[in-house]
Design a protein around this motif. Structure first.
Motif, PDB file in Angstrom:
ATOM      1  N   ASP A 484      93.203  -2.437 -69.346  1.00 23.27           N
ATOM      2  CA  ASP A 484      91.869  -1.677 -70.075  1.00 23.27           C
ATOM      3  C   ASP A 484      90.728  -2.361 -69.803  1.00 23.27           C
ATOM      4  OD1 ASP A 484      93.863  -0.065 -71.365  1.00 23.27           O
ATOM      5  OD2 ASP A 484      93.806  -0.969 -73.314  1.00 23.27           O
ATOM      6  N   GLN A 485      90.589  -3.445 -69.864  1.00 27.21           N
ATOM      7  CA  GLN A 485      89.301  -4.497 -69.387  1.00 27.21           C
ATOM      8  C   GLN A 485      88.793  -4.107 -68.334  1.00 27.21           C
ATOM      9  OE1 GLN A 485      90.185  -8.538 -70.527  1.00 27.21           O
ATOM     10  NE2 GLN A 485      89.489  -8.247 -72.622  1.00 27.21           N
ATOM     11  N   ALA A 486      89.821  -4.145 -67.364  1.00 32.14           N
ATOM     12  CA  ALA A 486      89.549  -3.812 -65.832  1.00 32.14           C
ATOM     13  C   ALA A 486      89.005  -2.445 -65.948  1.00 32.14           C
ATOM     14  CB  ALA A 486      90.744  -4.009 -65.030  1.00 32.14           C
ATOM     15  N   ALA A 487      89.672  -1.169 -66.226  1.00 33.13           N
ATOM     16  CA  ALA A 487      89.408   0.071 -66.329  1.00 33.13           C
ATOM     17  C   ALA A 487      87.815   0.132 -66.797  1.00 33.13           C
ATOM     18  CB  ALA A 487      90.210   0.980 -66.997  1.00 33.13           C
ATOM     19  N   ALA A 488      87.480  -0.588 -67.893  1.00 28.68           N
ATOM     20  CA  ALA A 488      86.268  -0.671 -68.498  1.00 28.68           C
ATOM     21  C   ALA A 488      85.254  -0.717 -67.516  1.00 28.68           C
ATOM     22  CB  ALA A 488      86.095  -1.240 -69.832  1.00 28.68           C
ATOM     23  N   HIS A 489      85.525  -1.687 -66.506  1.00 27.95           N
ATOM     24  CA  HIS A 489      84.383  -1.974 -65.262  1.00 27.95           C
ATOM     25  C   HIS A 489      84.600  -1.042 -64.209  1.00 27.95           C
ATOM     26  CE1 HIS A 489      82.663  -5.432 -67.614  1.00 27.95           C
ATOM     27  NE2 HIS A 489      83.812  -5.592 -68.247  1.00 27.95           N
ATOM     28  N   GLY A 490      85.443  -0.304 -64.156  1.00 29.30           N
ATOM     29  CA  GLY A 490      85.571   0.803 -63.158  1.00 29.30           C
ATOM     30  C   GLY A 490      86.536   0.112 -61.947  1.00 29.30           C
ATOM     31  N   ILE A 491      87.489  -0.824 -62.394  1.00 31.39           N
ATOM     32  CA  ILE A 491      88.542  -1.519 -61.487  1.00 31.39           C
ATOM     33  C   ILE A 491      90.158  -0.683 -61.594  1.00 31.39           C
ATOM     34  CG2 ILE A 491      89.676  -3.708 -61.092  1.00 31.39           C
ATOM     35  CD1 ILE A 491      86.836  -4.946 -61.830  1.00 31.39           C
ATOM     36  N   HIS A 492      90.587  -0.517 -60.916  1.00 30.81           N
ATOM     37  CA  HIS A 492      92.024   0.112 -60.861  1.00 30.81           C
ATOM     38  C   HIS A 492      92.834  -1.052 -60.952  1.00 30.81           C
ATOM     39  CE1 HIS A 492      91.373   4.328 -59.418  1.00 30.81           C
ATOM     40  NE2 HIS A 492      92.295   4.337 -60.206  1.00 30.81           N
TER      41      HIS A 492
END
Length: 860
Positions: A484-492
């Protein structure tokens, strides 16, 4: 005549005994020098003498080695007895060498069949499994083609000395020494019309090419006309070479040999002819596709020899009984050999079968059971757009082009980022030093500043399932937070079940003593203790941590599904897939990091590794299907760790699974941490490393994505290689994840005496953990401009590793999304793009534009 026969028997005994003794000494000596058994004939010193269980490596000691040594001795005895004392030492040298190659092929085949019988037939598909076995046996034959002169030379010398002694006795006794063994009433030598038997060689070539395509796709590029032309060229040259060898060299030495000896000699001649037949293919491939540079031609030659051995052995298996039957008919029905029609009939079967094999190759079903693909519905796509545009990923296919990773909007996605090891459950060599850094949102904020759009998140099976059948929900929650943290920064996120040395539970007991060139093993990370079955194998690492006998025994038990370990591994993947089945921010699942070769590389690390992968894929797809809103994610699969160490390796059979969302994901460490660099040479260059990986991905019909790469040491020592890697990545329009984001001082892969946490993008001092600046060139190169997603397909991509200079072109409809580093507003030049927008974000800019056909973009 009686004295000649006695002399022939004496020479045969000398040759046979010499062959056995020299071969045994060679196996023992090289087994001590090479504790891996990869280059030596067999690693039996570490395997043990007596098997203690069904998966023990000692089966090589009691099956392969006796068949190899005993079979070679018997073959040499029979052939030399038939030819001696008339044959020259050079003739004996060739007979011993070729016999050794063929015996090695069949000894490996018998040993491999035993291994598969122990593993069980479940999940093994006939055609890909047979192809892998033949390829591996051919590779064993090629190994003995290299070592063969070390055995054949002493044997020929001993034979020559024996002949000299016999002649001396004959002179003293005024007796002549002539001829070899005579066998009245037996058709042999020139009495059998064996020439037609060489027509079976093209059929053997067709089988070898098919097997090689599955196992050695990396070794050669395409040639005009494809498989049919390759079969024609190699088969034709093999037939001509075989006939010439038989008529001019082999048959004259066996004028009246018994039928059995003649047929064996025919089989060895077919093997030699098969090798010669593949020589022009190697030359043609080199001129058309390049020889690979550095020492790679050595590897590609070895593969062509392996294919030639396979071709000759397969032809011999059919040819020998066929020729024997012709000989029997000639003796019993002389009229059957008369007339042109009978002559044509002898050639018709092999020619017809070769033609059928050539036409059928490439159309044979793999036998793998497919899994249906669940389409991504509009609701799931919309949810993905809410996560910084992270749409579900898939595989895009277009006729005439290799498949690529793409998103549900039909855009090509490269996936460029970094490995994250902060959730790994490492063994701790120093209790005072933590093995990982905490994983925080600030990590992902900094990754986004560098332009990364993917993390390969390394997970530990030991943390996920510490007790059999019991999954740690707290650990799963940590994984969820990271996604979730990665996704919040546009990271798969690519979820990776990681391992190094199989498990942290393979550490050698205190006081362990290892033989020369080996050291006590320290367990790094991977499987839980209950799944780590080493069966008492030695905990001594050779050529690094990953090739210790106890590590390979643990992998063999995993591949064999001993005590259901492989089944439980697949179940663990099902649990992970169930958790993220409806998550578009998860790009996919990397099944197993750098799997070990096991006790029998080529069987365990190819056939049985492919079966383990299929088990895991089946479990993943079942979990996704039963989860509300679930859809099928990408599945990343790797070859064994030998690819990371050599730049190539035999791989799971191309038919191990026919899931359409597979991604081939080798680790491209050429000119970095590969074994050759430790010897001061380069076997596989950076550029050739890409080429071998792309060829293999093409054979699988899968996209290519490198899950690991990187350099370690002083930055100035590897700067040029670092840049070359990224330049080739751009030229081939590929993505990857560098190893590693952060490395803690207590990481077992770190030098305990190091003053920095070398090897990470983010650096610290050791042991106090103070931040250090990363090499400027490295951050600039990693942060280079690139398309996060490109409509349709990219046609070209060039991005500077030193400054902001991006040029790309492509064809398709949709939104182009580009990362651009730097503080100043970029200058852009476009064609075929509308609605260009630039939005500033930490570390750089995001460019978006609409494409409706062909487009180009230049950014400065």
């Amino acid at each position: 005549m009686l004295d000649d026969q006695r002399g022939g028997r004496r020479l045969a005994r000398i040759a046979s005994l010499t062959t056995a003794v020299v071969l045994a000494v060679l196996c023992a000596a090289l087994g001590q020098v090479d504790g891996t058994g990869l280059f030596a004939p067999e690693n039996w010193p570490d395997a043990g003498l007596v098997p203690g269980n069904a998966t023990s490596p000692a089966w090589a000691t009691v099956v392969f080695l006796p068949l190899l040594i005993g079979g070679s001795a018997v073959a040499v005895h029979r052939v030399v007895r038939a030819a001696a004392p008339r044959a020259s030492a050079r003739w004996v040298f060739g007979a011993v060498w070729s016999s050794l190659i063929l015996v090695a092929f069949f000894a490996k085949l018998a040993y491999s069949v035993l291994l598969l019988a122990v593993a069980g037939p479940d999940g093994l598909h006939l055609i890909p499994t047979a192809g892998s076995l033949l390829a591996e046996c051919g590779l064993t034959g090629a190994k003995y083609a290299a070592f063969g002169p070390l055995v054949a030379g002493p044997t020929a010398l001993a034979y020559r000395i024996g002949v000299w002694r016999l002649r001396r006795k004959a002179v003293e006794g005024d007796q002549g020494v002539e001829g070899g063994e005579r066998a009245a009433g037996h058709a042999g030598g020139a009495d059998i019309n064996q020439i037609a038997g060489f027509a079976w060689l093209p059929a053997g070539v067709a089988v070898a090419l098919q097997a090689g395509t599955g196992a050695f796709a990396w070794a050669a590029g395409p040639i005009p006309g494809g498989f049919a032309v390759a079969t024609l060229v190699a088969g034709g040259v093999a037939v001509l070479a075989g006939v010439a060898l038989w008529r001019r060299v082999v048959a004259p030495g066996l004028p009246r040999a018994r039928t059995g000896v003649t047929l064996w000699s025919l089989a060895t001649t077919l093997t030699a002819a098969g090798v010669l037949g593949f020589a022009p293919l190697w030359v043609v491939d080199g001129f058309l596709n390049g020889f690979g540079g550095a020492l790679f031609p050595v590897a590609s030659v070895l593969v062509r020899v392996a294919e030639g051995v396979t071709a000759g052995a397969c032809a011999g298996v059919v040819c020998a009984p066929w020729v024997a039957e012709l000989a029997w008919r000639r003796r019993t029905e002389p009229s059957a050999e008369r007339g042109r029609l009978a002559h044509v009939a002898r050639w018709a079967p092999p020619v017809a079968i070769a033609a059928v094999l050539a036409l059928a190759s490439g159309t044979l079903p793999s036998g793998a059971t497919g899994t249906p693909v669940t389409l991504v519905d509009a609701r799931t796509q919309a949810a993905g757009r809410d996560l910084k545009g992270l749409l579900p990923l898939t595989v895009l296919r277009r006729d005439g082009q290799p498949p690529v990773i793409g998103d549900s909007a039909g855009r090509q996605v490269l996936l460029r980022g970094v490995n994250v090891n902060q959730l790994i459950d490492y063994g701790q060599p120093d209790p005072a030093k933590p093995t990982v850094w905490p994983l925080e949102d600030s990590d992902y904020a900094l990754m986004a500043r560098y332009g990364f759009d993917v993390q390969r998140l390394a997970l530990s099976w030991s943390a996920l399932e510490p007790e059999r059948g019991v999954f740690d929900e707290a650990y799963l929650a940590r994984v969820r937070t990271a996604v979730d943290q990665a996704a919040a920064h546009g990271i798969h996120t690519v979820l990776d079940i990681h391992q190094d040395t199989f498990s942290k539970y393979v550490t050698a007991a205190p006081g362990t003593r290892c033989r020369a060139n080996a050291s006590p093993e320290f367990g790094n990370d991977g499987a839980p203790e209950w799944a780590t079955r080493t069966d008492g194998a030695r905990a001594c690492g050779f050529l690094g941590r990953d090739l210790a006998p106890n590590v390979q025994q643990a992998f063999t038990n995993l591949y064999d599904d001993t005590d259901g370990i492989g089944t439980e591994f697949a179940r663990a993947w099902g649990r992970l897939a169930e958790t993220f089945a409806d998550e578009p921010a998860v790009a996919g699942y990397d099944l197993l990091n750098e799997p070990g070769p096991g006790n029998a590389p080529g069987v365990t690390s190819s056939v049985l590794l492919g079966r383990l992968y299929q088990q895991a894929i089946t479990s993943i797809r079942a979990a996704e299907a039963k989860t509300r809103g679930g859809f099928h994610h990408l599945v990343f699969f790797e070859p064994s760790i030998l690819w990371s160490g050599l730049g190539f390796d035999t791989t799971p059979p191309a038919g191990f699974a026919d899931d359409p969302l597979l991604v081939f994901s080798p680790h491209l460490y050429s000119e970095s941490i590969t074994m050759d660099q430790g010897l001061g040479v380069t076997l596989t260059s950076i550029e050739q490393g890409y080429t071998t990986a792309e060829r293999t991905a093409r054979a699988y019909g899968a996209p290519l994505w490198s899950g690991e790469w990187g350099w370690f040491g002083e930055p100035e020592d590897f700067r040029s290689r670092f840049d070359r890697y990224l330049e080739r990545q751009n030229a081939d329009m590929l993505g990857s994840a560098i190893w590693v984001w952060k490395k803690a001082c207590g990481d077992p892969q770190n030098d305990p005496a190091a003053t920095t946490s070398g090897g990470g993008v983010v650096l610290y001092t050791c042991p106090d953990g103070k931040p250090l600046p990363s090499p400027a060139f490295e951050i600039t190169a990693l942060s280079q401009a690139y398309p996060r997603s490109a409509p349709g397909r990219l046609a070209s991509l060039k991005s500077s590793v030193t400054d902001r200079d991006l040029r790309l072109s492509g064809t398709g409809a949709g939104i182009l999304d580009v990362w651009i580093p730097g503080a100043s507003r970029p200058a852009t030049t476009v064609r075929g793009l509308t609605g260009v927008q630039l939005s500033e974000q930490p570390g750089g800019w995001r460019l978006t534009a609409q494409a409706t056909g062909s487009y180009t973009l230049q950014v400065r």
